[in-house]
Motif scaffolding. Structure first.
Motif, PDB file in Angstrom:
ATOM      1  N   ALA A  73       0.837  -1.203   0.000  1.00 44.78           N
ATOM      2  CA  ALA A  73       0.000   0.000   0.000  1.00 44.78           C
ATOM      3  C   ALA A  73       0.873   1.254   0.000  1.00 44.78           C
ATOM      4  O   ALA A  73       0.586   2.236  -0.702  1.00 44.78           O
ATOM      5  CB  ALA A  73      -0.939  -0.014   1.196  1.00 44.78           C
ATOM      6  N   GLN A  74       1.947   1.223   0.776  1.00 48.43           N
ATOM      7  CA  GLN A  74       2.845   2.376   0.834  1.00 48.43           C
ATOM      8  C   GLN A  74       3.563   2.580  -0.504  1.00 48.43           C
ATOM      9  O   GLN A  74       3.727   3.716  -0.970  1.00 48.43           O
ATOM     10  CB  GLN A  74       3.867   2.167   1.955  1.00 48.43           C
ATOM     11  N   ALA A  75       3.988   1.477  -1.137  1.00 46.76           N
ATOM     12  CA  ALA A  75       4.647   1.567  -2.446  1.00 46.76           C
ATOM     13  C   ALA A  75       3.690   2.125  -3.488  1.00 46.76           C
ATOM     14  O   ALA A  75       4.068   2.935  -4.338  1.00 46.76           O
ATOM     15  CB  ALA A  75       5.163   0.197  -2.880  1.00 46.76           C
ATOM     16  N   ALA A  76       2.416   1.717  -3.414  1.00 49.14           N
ATOM     17  CA  ALA A  76       1.414   2.205  -4.362  1.00 49.14           C
ATOM     18  C   ALA A  76       1.227   3.707  -4.223  1.00 49.14           C
ATOM     19  O   ALA A  76       1.108   4.435  -5.213  1.00 49.14           O
ATOM     20  CB  ALA A  76       0.097   1.465  -4.152  1.00 49.14           C
ATOM     21  N   ALA A  77       1.198   4.177  -2.970  1.00 52.32           N
ATOM     22  CA  ALA A  77       1.028   5.611  -2.738  1.00 52.32           C
ATOM     23  C   ALA A  77       2.216   6.388  -3.297  1.00 52.32           C
ATOM     24  O   ALA A  77       2.063   7.493  -3.837  1.00 52.32           O
ATOM     25  CB  ALA A  77       0.866   5.872  -1.245  1.00 52.32           C
TER      26      ALA A  77
ATOM     27  N   GLU B  16      -5.091   3.139  -1.217  1.00 54.13           N
ATOM     28  CA  GLU B  16      -4.359   2.218  -0.353  1.00 54.13           C
ATOM     29  C   GLU B  16      -5.251   1.107   0.182  1.00 54.13           C
ATOM     30  O   GLU B  16      -4.824  -0.042   0.330  1.00 54.13           O
ATOM     31  CB  GLU B  16      -3.711   2.995   0.804  1.00 54.13           C
ATOM     32  N   GLU B  17      -6.502   1.460   0.512  1.00 56.22           N
ATOM     33  CA  GLU B  17      -7.416   0.437   1.032  1.00 56.22           C
ATOM     34  C   GLU B  17      -7.659  -0.642  -0.012  1.00 56.22           C
ATOM     35  O   GLU B  17      -7.697  -1.843   0.324  1.00 56.22           O
ATOM     36  CB  GLU B  17      -8.749   1.087   1.443  1.00 56.22           C
ATOM     37  N   ASP B  18      -7.815  -0.241  -1.284  1.00 51.53           N
ATOM     38  CA  ASP B  18      -7.978  -1.234  -2.350  1.00 51.53           C
ATOM     39  C   ASP B  18      -6.775  -2.173  -2.412  1.00 51.53           C
ATOM     40  O   ASP B  18      -6.912  -3.385  -2.632  1.00 51.53           O
ATOM     41  CB  ASP B  18      -8.132  -0.538  -3.701  1.00 51.53           C
ATOM     42  N   VAL B  19      -5.590  -1.616  -2.205  1.00 52.32           N
ATOM     43  CA  VAL B  19      -4.373  -2.434  -2.265  1.00 52.32           C
ATOM     44  C   VAL B  19      -4.357  -3.444  -1.127  1.00 52.32           C
ATOM     45  O   VAL B  19      -4.033  -4.629  -1.320  1.00 52.32           O
ATOM     46  CB  VAL B  19      -3.123  -1.540  -2.221  1.00 52.32           C
TER      47      VAL B  19
END
Length: 897
Positions: free
Chosen positions: A520-524, A555-558
């Motif tokens: 999630a952090q990487a996606a952001a 992030e929630e989706d991830v």
């Protein structure tokens, strides 16, 4: 094996038959009858220790009691006696043997290897060449020898037939006799312990009595040697092939029958095309096509015009042409007007040109002359349907007269049996291929089209990637070695992306994460939307395992997707290790086409490349085509053109065409990757987005394994040997790049010849040469690095441009026993030491490949070449019968440089 080595095999002056007997039906009896019943003029020597005479001739008890040393021995004795007789023959000096014996193992691999080793050990000890075992022998009508078990002889002709199948040997022989078809050679290879397809092909390439070669293949053993031989042969003579095993079951049966590895049929098909061969699928088509190639004018284009006096046959021929991918010529308005003037209302006003049923020879001739003048027509099919009161033979004579001077391909089809026989005979006599039915004529035309395309692959001068393409192979190798040392076969997404980037292939930004929170952090950090993919060393295709989630917006989706992915993967592949996730930015390219590139390792041909439709439609369209590395831009384009998705890549009025240069470049880079890194066992890029802006890879999977091959040995075709490049310095201090020649050097090579004086051309080509035909220039610049080498010197010419300044080449015998050299330097760049540097380069190269002997020749007034040869250590001799000096260097006698 040197082609000359097989001369005494297939053209012997004396033959010994070991196991000769009077017992009917035995191989030793049949062989002897065939030898004595033909036109063979040499002595035939029966060998049988148990009898005093065979067929009224003295029988010899042993090899050492023969009155002379036979050129050829035919062995019909039991398998256990063969090694003994081979040794006796070797001691006597006979170096060619045909083994007819049955009882050799095919289906028990362990026993086969024991028998094979015992036979080959003694054969190689005495340099005895062996055809077979388990073969039917051969027939060579040109010297009147029938050294086979066939019940009939072959008629003389100009076509060689080489088969791996005994049953097809006799079947085709009977079939050909019924159609009055003759042969230069008719050869059964049997189990190919020693003599393989490539050995026979090398021999036939130098056989003046052979103009075309037909092959029946079940499997091949050494792909590289086979392709090297057939590519050299296909430049000079048509090569047609039938291969068994098109279906998976058929391929498995053929492999089991021959005791060889099973290869993929589509890869065989690719190899045949790459080598300039034409593949056909039945015996009728095989001989129809080779006859057409032998008789017809060369095909210059692919547009066919059809003329007939019967609508039905004309329309059926048109349907077959278009369904087979052929092109129907479009007649210009001017040609239609001329036809109107000549024929009035008696024709159909389009192609196929249908005339009235009782059209006479004059009407045919008028129509044909107009069609042959039409620039849109490349070839013509002339058909005739029998009609009461019409003399079909007279029409044929008019057709022959109208077509006599044309350079365009003309095919004929006179329908009917007795009525058309005389016409068909006249067409064949005057060099116009004739067919019983329109479908056979069209099929032959389509085969000629494919043959032409395959030949073009051999003679075009393709572009390569620019010289500034410098991949980081060292970094890639480090990644792979590290994975293998960790006992991992599957590379991570990050590693795969790094490898593609190292070879200049764009890939979307990818980050790895060990946990769902890190994902999630990487996606952001990347920016939404993103794609999330599982990382597992046990999963090759992540989507099939449920390991992919797309279009994640936050992030929630991830976090949710990560948990879902783990659950799906554990359900689909419970034993798969999960090492985290890869996070990629979603690529938004609305007009991009989804492509796929994959590599695999074929058990026969080694590394292959497949290209076609990618993404979710791939399983529906089944659009993948195959190629063999090495690829250049031209070969990559040919691969793309064979796919269905190429239509979408060309674009339309709403969607611009994709950047095909970028697609071609990506294929060539992947080709270079598998050449440089043999440890890459499988690679898949799917999807590869392609649009007018270029390409980008969305996903890549790479599987690696320690390679048993070193360097480029695993490839079926030897690539450009970049490792032989070097920089040298001339006497005047200028620097010159010395490297192997490439196909794209052709334009510069014309310039090089322009800067050679008439005298230097005479020295190089042993005669007055104004210019060379392009076919010869192609042979000089497009070489097979396995059997030839040419080093060119590229440097600054007197006008300041970078040009070819000199060239040294070596033509190497297939068995590497000897090589013939030639060297030339621009006439305005002599006395700089370039000729010597080129010669030293070619000598070092031949030493490195352990060529035993180097030979050359020069005209006696070429004093500089003669002096250079002496200084380099060649033995120089003068030909007393000709104005030529000959050079020879025995490599074992020369110290390694």
């Amino acid at each position: 094996m040197s082609p000359a080595k097989l001369e005494h095999m297939f053209k012997p002056t004396s033959v010994a038959v070991i196991g000769a007997t009077d017992e009917p039906g035995e191989p030793g009896n049949t062989i002897l009858k065939n030898l004595l019943g033909g036109k063979f003029l040499g002595p035939v020597l029966p060998v049988n220790p148990d009898v005093d005479s065979v067929m009224g001739m003295p029988s010899y008890a042993a090899i050492d009691t023969l009155p002379l040393t036979p050129d050829l021995a035919i062995l019909c004795s039991p398998p256990e006696t063969i090694p003994f007789y081979i040794e006796e023959l070797g001691k006597r000096g006979t170096q060619h043997a045909v083994i007819m014996s049955r009882g050799y193992f095919r289906f028990n691999r362990d026993k086969l290897e024991v028998q094979k080793k015992a036979l080959l050990t003694v054969a190689r000890k005495y340099n005895v060449r062996v055809l077979g075992p388990n073969c039917l022998g051969y027939i060579n009508p040109s010297v009147g020898i029938n050294a086979s078990l066939a019940a009939r002889d072959a008629l003389p002709g100009k076509v060689a037939f080489v088969t791996q199948s005994d049953s097809l040997f006799t079947t085709v022989l009977d079939w050909a006799a019924s159609k009055n078809i003759g042969f230069s050679h008719f050869i059964s290879l049997g189990d190919r312990y020693d003599i393989h397809f490539e050995d026979v092909l090398n021999y036939l390439n130098n056989d003046f009595s052979t103009r075309a070669i037909l092959l029946y293949i079940e499997t091949i053993e050494n792909a590289r040697q086979f392709l090297s031989a057939v590519r050299a042969l296909a430049r000079n003579k048509p090569v047609l092939v039938i291969k068994a095993g098109r279906s998976e079951a058929g391929a498995a049966a053929a492999a089991a029958h021959s005791g060889m590895l099973l290869g993929s049929d589509d890869v065989y098909d690719t190899a045949f095309r790459r080598a300039g061969m034409l593949r056909v699928f039945d015996i009728d088509t095989l001989f129809d096509t080779v006859e057409t190639i032998a008789l017809a004018r060369p095909l210059k284009g692919e547009r066919l015009a059809i003329i007939t006096n019967g609508g039905g046959p004309g329309f059926l021929a048109t349907d077959m042409l278009l369904e087979g991918g052929g092109k129907l010529a479009e007649l210009s308005d001017e040609t239609c007007q001329q036809l109107d003037n000549e024929l009035g209302s008696g024709w159909s006003y389009w192609n196929p040109l249908v005339m009235k049923s009782d059209a006479d020879g004059d009407m045919y001739a008028k129509a044909i002359r107009q069609l042959l003048q039409e620039s849109e027509v490349d070839a013509l099919l002339v058909m005739h349907v029998p009609t009461a009161g019409v003399d079909s033979a007279a029409i044929a004579e008019q057709v022959i007269k109208a077509c006599k001077k044309t350079k365009k391909l003309v095919l004929t089809s006179w329908l009917g049996i007795d009525d058309a026989e005389a016409a068909r005979k006249r067409f064949t006599e005057t060099g116009f291929p004739s067919f019983f039915t329109p479908d056979k004529a069209v099929r032959a035309f389509l085969n000629l089209v494919q043959y032409r395309r395959n030949q073009e692959m051999l003679v075009e001068a393709p572009a390569s990637l620019p010289d500034d393409f410098q991949p980081d192979a060292f970094m890639v190798r480090n990644i792979i070695v590290e994975a293998l040392e960790e006992k991992r076969q599957m590379l991570t997404g990050k590693e795969a992306g790094a490898i593609l980037s190292a070879y200049g292939i764009p890939i979307v930004e990818t980050r790895t994460a060990a946990t769902s929170m890190e994902a999630a952090q990487a996606a952001a950090a990347i920016g939404f939307p993103v794609a999330l993919k599982v990382n597992s060393p046990d999963i090759y295709r992540k989507s099939l395992a449920g390991g992919v989630a797309l279009d994640l917006e936050n992030e929630e989706d991830v976090l949710v997707a990560a948990n879902t992915i783990v659950d799906r993967v554990r359900q689909n592949q419970p034993n798969a290790r999960i090492n985290g996730f890869s996070v990629q930015r979603m690529s938004r390219r609305a007009r991009a086409r989804e492509l796929a590139i994959e590599t695999a390792t074929d058990p026969i041909f080694g590394p292959i490349i497949r290209f076609g439709q990618g993404g979710s439609l791939a399983s529906i369209t089944h659009d993948r085509q195959t190629a063999l590395p090495p690829l250049n831009m031209s070969l990559a384009n040919e691969l793309i053109q064979r796919t269905k998705i190429v239509t979408l890549l060309r674009g339309n009025r709403d969607i611009p065409a994709a950047n095909l240069d970028a697609v071609r470049s990506t294929l060539v880079k992947i080709s270079q990757l598998v050449i440089d890194i043999p440890e890459i066992f499988e690679l898949e890029i799917d999807p590869l987005y392609a649009d007018d802006a270029g390409v980008v890879a969305l996903d890549a999977n790479i599987r690696v394994a320690w390679s048993p091959s070193s360097g480029t040995d695993q490839l079926a075709i030897r690539p450009y040997p970049k490792e032989l490049e070097e920089c040298i310095q001339l006497r005047n201090g200028s620097k010159v790049d010395l490297r192997p020649i490439r196909p794209e050097d052709e334009p510069d090579h014309w310039d090089f010849l322009e800067h050679m004086s008439p005298e230097d051309k005479r020295f190089r080509f042993f005669g007055n040469v104004a210019t060379l035909p392009r076919s010869e220039m192609i042979k000089l610049t497009q070489i097979d690095y396995d059997r030839e080498m040419a080093f060119i010197a590229k440097g600054e010419a007197p006008d300041g441009s970078i040009k070819t300044l000199g060239v040294a080449r070596a033509m190497i015998q297939p068995d590497n026993t000897s090589a013939e050299f030639a060297v030339a330097v621009r006439s305005d760049l002599k006395r700089l030491g370039l000729g010597r540097l080129l010669m030293e380069k070619i000598i070092r190269y031949l030493q490195s490949r352990k060529t035993r002997r180097i030979v050359g020749a020069a005209l006696s007034d070429n004093k500089n070449m003669i002096e250079l040869a002496r200084n380099l250590g060649f033995e120089v001799t003068k030909d007393l019968d000709d104005d030529v000096h000959h050079f020879e260097m025995i490599m074992e006698e020369k110290e390694e440089a």
